[in-house]
Design a protein around this motif. Sequence first.
Motif, PDB file in Angstrom:
ATOM      1  N   GLY A  25      42.468  43.601  31.501  1.00  0.00           N
ATOM      2  CA  GLY A  25      43.351  42.532  31.227  1.00  0.00           C
ATOM      3  C   GLY A  25      42.818  41.622  30.301  1.00  0.00           C
ATOM      4  N   PHE A  26      43.450  40.305  30.266  1.00  0.00           N
ATOM      5  CA  PHE A  26      43.321  39.219  29.360  1.00  0.00           C
ATOM      6  C   PHE A  26      41.904  38.904  29.470  1.00  0.00           C
ATOM      7  N   ILE A  27      41.353  38.343  30.478  1.00  0.00           N
ATOM      8  CA  ILE A  27      40.091  37.800  30.348  1.00  0.00           C
ATOM      9  C   ILE A  27      38.894  38.924  30.506  1.00  0.00           C
ATOM     10  N   GLY A  28      39.165  40.098  31.270  1.00  0.00           N
ATOM     11  CA  GLY A  28      38.472  41.341  31.608  1.00  0.00           C
ATOM     12  C   GLY A  28      38.178  41.995  30.072  1.00  0.00           C
TER      13      GLY A  28
ATOM     14  N   LEU B 190      37.097  49.054  36.041  1.00  0.00           N
ATOM     15  CA  LEU B 190      37.940  49.400  36.866  1.00  0.00           C
ATOM     16  C   LEU B 190      39.319  48.543  36.760  1.00  0.00           C
ATOM     17  N   ASP B 191      40.474  49.318  36.566  1.00  0.00           N
ATOM     18  CA  ASP B 191      41.589  48.660  36.387  1.00  0.00           C
ATOM     19  C   ASP B 191      42.961  49.686  36.758  1.00  0.00           C
ATOM     20  N   ILE B 192      43.719  49.074  37.448  1.00  0.00           N
ATOM     21  CA  ILE B 192      44.661  50.114  37.640  1.00  0.00           C
ATOM     22  C   ILE B 192      45.888  50.108  36.500  1.00  0.00           C
ATOM     23  N   LEU B 193      45.816  49.321  35.425  1.00  0.00           N
ATOM     24  CA  LEU B 193      46.593  49.187  34.346  1.00  0.00           C
ATOM     25  C   LEU B 193      48.221  48.685  35.003  1.00  0.00           C
ATOM     26  N   ASP B 194      48.161  47.497  35.974  1.00  0.00           N
ATOM     27  CA  ASP B 194      49.472  47.360  36.478  1.00  0.00           C
ATOM     28  C   ASP B 194      50.365  47.157  35.393  1.00  0.00           C
ATOM     29  N   PRO B 195      51.575  47.769  35.574  1.00  0.00           N
ATOM     30  CA  PRO B 195      52.672  47.773  34.468  1.00  0.00           C
ATOM     31  C   PRO B 195      53.255  46.521  34.198  1.00  0.00           C
TER      32      PRO B 195
ATOM     33  N   VAL C 265      51.423  43.904  33.668  1.00  0.00           N
ATOM     34  CA  VAL C 265      50.543  43.507  32.623  1.00  0.00           C
ATOM     35  C   VAL C 265      50.291  44.283  31.500  1.00  0.00           C
ATOM     36  N   HIS C 266      50.442  45.646  31.816  1.00  0.00           N
ATOM     37  CA  HIS C 266      50.585  46.711  30.838  1.00  0.00           C
ATOM     38  C   HIS C 266      51.847  47.450  30.713  1.00  0.00           C
ATOM     39  N   PRO C 267      52.933  46.975  30.282  1.00  0.00           N
ATOM     40  CA  PRO C 267      54.280  47.563  30.387  1.00  0.00           C
ATOM     41  C   PRO C 267      54.223  48.919  29.904  1.00  0.00           C
TER      42      PRO C 267
ATOM     43  N   GLY D  57      42.034  53.014  38.812  1.00  0.00           N
ATOM     44  CA  GLY D  57      42.131  52.897  40.372  1.00  0.00           C
ATOM     45  C   GLY D  57      42.461  51.504  40.728  1.00  0.00           C
ATOM     46  N   ASP D  58      42.392  51.628  42.094  1.00  0.00           N
ATOM     47  CA  ASP D  58      43.168  50.531  42.750  1.00  0.00           C
ATOM     48  C   ASP D  58      42.116  49.761  43.622  1.00  0.00           C
ATOM     49  N   VAL D  59      41.868  48.505  43.619  1.00  0.00           N
ATOM     50  CA  VAL D  59      40.927  47.782  44.137  1.00  0.00           C
ATOM     51  C   VAL D  59      41.327  47.932  45.909  1.00  0.00           C
ATOM     52  N   ARG D  60      42.631  48.201  46.221  1.00  0.00           N
ATOM     53  CA  ARG D  60      42.642  48.166  47.569  1.00  0.00           C
ATOM     54  C   ARG D  60      42.407  49.918  48.169  1.00  0.00           C
TER      55      ARG D  60
ATOM     56  N   HIS E 118      34.141  40.546  39.281  1.00  0.00           N
ATOM     57  CA  HIS E 118      35.513  41.044  39.905  1.00  0.00           C
ATOM     58  C   HIS E 118      36.323  39.853  39.176  1.00  0.00           C
ATOM     59  N   LEU E 119      37.187  40.522  38.475  1.00  0.00           N
ATOM     60  CA  LEU E 119      38.333  39.917  37.761  1.00  0.00           C
ATOM     61  C   LEU E 119      39.817  40.503  38.357  1.00  0.00           C
ATOM     62  N   ALA E 120      39.847  41.636  38.681  1.00  0.00           N
ATOM     63  CA  ALA E 120      41.095  42.344  38.966  1.00  0.00           C
ATOM     64  C   ALA E 120      41.796  41.479  40.247  1.00  0.00           C
TER      65      ALA E 120
ATOM     66  N   VAL F  15      50.590  31.254  47.671  1.00  0.00           N
ATOM     67  CA  VAL F  15      49.910  32.510  48.334  1.00  0.00           C
ATOM     68  C   VAL F  15      48.688  32.874  47.432  1.00  0.00           C
ATOM     69  N   TYR F  16      49.071  32.918  45.976  1.00  0.00           N
ATOM     70  CA  TYR F  16      48.297  33.369  45.074  1.00  0.00           C
ATOM     71  C   TYR F  16      46.934  32.359  45.145  1.00  0.00           C
ATOM     72  N   ALA F  17      46.846  31.027  45.387  1.00  0.00           N
ATOM     73  CA  ALA F  17      46.007  30.135  45.239  1.00  0.00           C
ATOM     74  C   ALA F  17      45.168  30.226  46.618  1.00  0.00           C
TER      75      ALA F  17
ATOM     76  N   SER G  97      44.765  33.391  48.347  1.00  0.00           N
ATOM     77  CA  SER G  97      44.079  34.577  47.849  1.00  0.00           C
ATOM     78  C   SER G  97      43.030  34.269  47.022  1.00  0.00           C
ATOM     79  N   LYS G  98      43.142  33.403  46.112  1.00  0.00           N
ATOM     80  CA  LYS G  98      41.844  33.108  45.311  1.00  0.00           C
ATOM     81  C   LYS G  98      40.828  32.361  46.101  1.00  0.00           C
ATOM     82  N   ARG G  99      40.849  31.443  46.745  1.00  0.00           N
ATOM     83  CA  ARG G  99      40.087  30.710  47.876  1.00  0.00           C
ATOM     84  C   ARG G  99      39.408  31.746  48.636  1.00  0.00           C
TER      85      ARG G  99
ATOM     86  N   ASN H  26      42.965  26.380  33.157  1.00  0.00           N
ATOM     87  CA  ASN H  26      44.190  27.156  32.410  1.00  0.00           C
ATOM     88  C   ASN H  26      43.705  27.871  31.468  1.00  0.00           C
ATOM     89  N   VAL H  27      43.408  29.179  31.249  1.00  0.00           N
ATOM     90  CA  VAL H  27      42.599  30.057  30.184  1.00  0.00           C
ATOM     91  C   VAL H  27      44.065  30.329  29.323  1.00  0.00           C
ATOM     92  N   TYR H  28      43.789  30.342  28.103  1.00  0.00           N
ATOM     93  CA  TYR H  28      44.704  30.698  27.099  1.00  0.00           C
ATOM     94  C   TYR H  28      43.995  31.561  25.937  1.00  0.00           C
TER      95      TYR H  28
HETATM   96  N1  LIG Z   1      44.313  33.493  33.235  1.00  0.00           N
HETATM   97  C1  LIG Z   1      43.892  32.317  33.722  1.00  0.00           C
HETATM   98  O1  LIG Z   1      44.589  31.139  33.398  1.00  0.00           O
HETATM   99  C2  LIG Z   1      43.166  32.479  35.093  1.00  0.00           C
HETATM  100  C3  LIG Z   1      42.862  31.101  35.585  1.00  0.00           C
HETATM  101  C4  LIG Z   1      42.200  31.162  36.740  1.00  0.00           C
HETATM  102  C5  LIG Z   1      41.518  32.430  37.443  1.00  0.00           C
HETATM  103  N2  LIG Z   1      41.904  33.478  36.834  1.00  0.00           N
HETATM  104  C6  LIG Z   1      41.499  34.760  37.443  1.00  0.00           C
HETATM  105  O2  LIG Z   1      40.902  35.541  36.474  1.00  0.00           O
HETATM  106  C7  LIG Z   1      41.051  37.068  36.738  1.00  0.00           C
HETATM  107  C8  LIG Z   1      41.746  37.778  35.433  1.00  0.00           C
HETATM  108  O3  LIG Z   1      42.963  37.164  35.128  1.00  0.00           O
HETATM  109  P1  LIG Z   1      43.604  37.635  33.790  1.00  0.00           P
HETATM  110  O4  LIG Z   1      44.248  36.357  33.230  1.00  0.00           O
HETATM  111  O5  LIG Z   1      42.819  38.341  32.868  1.00  0.00           O
HETATM  112  O6  LIG Z   1      44.837  38.574  34.184  1.00  0.00           O
HETATM  113  P2  LIG Z   1      45.389  39.746  33.741  1.00  0.00           P
HETATM  114  O7  LIG Z   1      46.662  40.100  34.737  1.00  0.00           O
HETATM  115  O8  LIG Z   1      45.625  39.858  32.352  1.00  0.00           O
HETATM  116  O9  LIG Z   1      44.200  40.886  34.303  1.00  0.00           O
HETATM  117  C9  LIG Z   1      44.087  41.554  35.477  1.00  0.00           C
HETATM  118  C10 LIG Z   1      43.865  42.948  35.587  1.00  0.00           C
HETATM  119  O10 LIG Z   1      43.663  43.118  36.684  1.00  0.00           O
HETATM  120  C11 LIG Z   1      44.270  44.671  36.940  1.00  0.00           C
HETATM  121  N3  LIG Z   1      44.701  44.856  38.377  1.00  0.00           N
HETATM  122  C12 LIG Z   1      45.797  44.388  38.830  1.00  0.00           C
HETATM  123  N4  LIG Z   1      45.929  44.671  40.188  1.00  0.00           N
HETATM  124  C13 LIG Z   1      44.845  45.793  40.477  1.00  0.00           C
HETATM  125  C14 LIG Z   1      44.588  46.426  41.438  1.00  0.00           C
HETATM  126  N5  LIG Z   1      45.077  46.677  42.699  1.00  0.00           N
HETATM  127  N6  LIG Z   1      43.402  47.289  41.287  1.00  0.00           N
HETATM  128  C15 LIG Z   1      42.825  47.233  39.934  1.00  0.00           C
HETATM  129  N7  LIG Z   1      43.259  46.643  39.181  1.00  0.00           N
HETATM  130  C16 LIG Z   1      44.222  45.805  39.162  1.00  0.00           C
HETATM  131  C17 LIG Z   1      45.533  44.565  36.059  1.00  0.00           C
HETATM  132  O11 LIG Z   1      45.928  45.744  35.623  1.00  0.00           O
HETATM  133  C18 LIG Z   1      44.974  43.641  34.702  1.00  0.00           C
HETATM  134  O12 LIG Z   1      44.379  44.458  33.729  1.00  0.00           O
HETATM  135  C19 LIG Z   1      41.910  37.097  37.975  1.00  0.00           C
HETATM  136  O13 LIG Z   1      41.097  37.137  38.852  1.00  0.00           O
HETATM  137  C20 LIG Z   1      42.803  35.836  37.980  1.00  0.00           C
HETATM  138  O14 LIG Z   1      42.989  35.224  39.163  1.00  0.00           O
HETATM  139  C21 LIG Z   1      42.873  33.415  35.481  1.00  0.00           C
END
Ligand SMILES: NC(=O)c1ccc[n+]([C@@H]2O[C@H](COP(=O)([O-])OP(=O)(O)OC[C@H]3O[C@@H](n4cnc5c(N)ncnc54)[C@H](O)[C@@H]3O)[C@@H](O)[C@H]2O)c1
Length: 378
Positions: free
Chosen positions: A12-15, A32-37, A39-41, A63-66, A83-85, A189-191, A193-195, A219-221
């Motif tokens: 993903g972006f940050i990862g 470890l990443d599922i390549l969620d469509p 995010v990764h069309p 693979g899937d974190v579930r 743990h970023l997934a 719900v997102y927030a 789950s982050k907590r 807010n990451v960019y």
């Molecule tokens: N981008 C921001 O501004 C921001 C701000 C605060 C917190 N975060 C947190 O940072 C982390 C990374 O965010 P990001 O912006 O890089 O998002 P992103 O969507 O670019 O990356 C997330 C990655 O997780 C993977 N993923 C999704 N579901 C999955 C699953 N079930 N199993 C395995 N992999 C899975 C996706 O394929 C994707 O590559 C997240 O936990 C997010 O909550 C991001």
Amino acid sequence: MASTILVTGGAGFIGSHLVDGLLERGEAVRVLDILDPQVHPSGSLPSYIQGHVDTGRVELHVGDVRDRPTWRKALDGVRVVVHLAAAVGVGQSMYEVARYVEINTQGTAILLDILANEAHRVEKLIVASSMSIYGEGSSTCPECGPFVPEIREEKQLQKGDYEVHCPSCGSLANPAPTPETKPPVPTSVYAVSKRDQEELCLTIGRAYDIPTVALRYFNVYGPRQALTNPYAGVAAIFSSRLLNNNSPLIFEDGDQTRDFIHISDIVQANLLAMDCSEAAGQALNIGTGRPTSVAQLAGHIAQALGSDIAPTVVGKYRSGDIRHCVADISRAREVLGFEPRVPLANGVSDLVDWVRQQEAEDRVDIAARELEQKGLTR
Ligand SMILES: NC(=O)c1ccc[n+]([C@@H]2O[C@H](COP(=O)([O-])OP(=O)(O)OC[C@H]3O[C@@H](n4cnc5c(N)ncnc54)[C@H](O)[C@@H]3O)[C@@H](O)[C@H]2O)c1
Ligand SMILES: [Zn+2]
């Protein structure tokens, strides 16, 4: 392989930026990443990660974190887990409730279940938390002093009154930097789950003596933020709109403020947290400490793209949105020695340089319609 670092969500972006940063330091990295469509069309690994896999510098687990067996394999021989997934989308989480809780909360619970019950070598866990857990940021009344704001009431927003008011005297309040001690008031719900992710990791880390740090990103960019994902960050969304000659859509009046932090500073914070033993057990704000309004952000991006398209203030608001939230980063400064390096203007031009090379398919209209259909914009 005894010193492997596992980056979940590493495609993903940050990862992906963190992976680059770790490889520069000579670390052995597993993703470890599922390549969620969403995010990764294309359904395939982004080229910047594929390159590392091809050269054998990154070991990829799709693979899937579930899935517990997936975690078991991914954790084998791992020393550090970042743990970023996660499923990342505030609006979407309000109607895909179970999916968000399953991936974010339950996915993290499985990781911790393994750390609590099975043999492993994990010596450090860093979990991505988020500013979204705070809800409305800290606030001060010019008459009565600091207070913890509630989420703004529907009837106030309906009148087009978007600012935060003092609960005692009703005066217009001033936003203040939000410290980690502000009680969380998640409004999506997102927030929630982050907590959960943060609290679960810190709790298990403490109980089993696994040094654990929760980094509350603001807010990451930056480059590689999914432009095709309408639920991603506002900077990516605005860039994508402008590149398609569409006007960026601004909710409320555009004067709402956020703390926009460049991706390289997020990587820096992670590397510092990895090396820092005092950070164990803590949640740390990772932002710049500087407020920017959403309208200002749109202006910066348009300027960097050389576009004269003005943003459209849609005069609507989104359920659960907050007005202001900017980080107080004193704790990260003190504990990690963290200092944000990238000023917004430089960061935005870096983002825009990258955006120009992308074929941004603008799906923001679709996402806006979805929110509207569910009654989440008014
Ligand atoms: N981008 C921001 O501004 C921001 C701000 C605060 C917190 N975060 C947190 O940072 C982390 C990374 O965010 P990001 O912006 O890089 O998002 P992103 O969507 O670019 O990356 C997330 C990655 O997780 C993977 N993923 C999704 N579901 C999955 C699953 N079930 N199993 C395995 N992999 C899975 C996706 O394929 C994707 O590559 C997240 O936990 C997010 O909550 C991001
Ligand atoms: Zn007051």
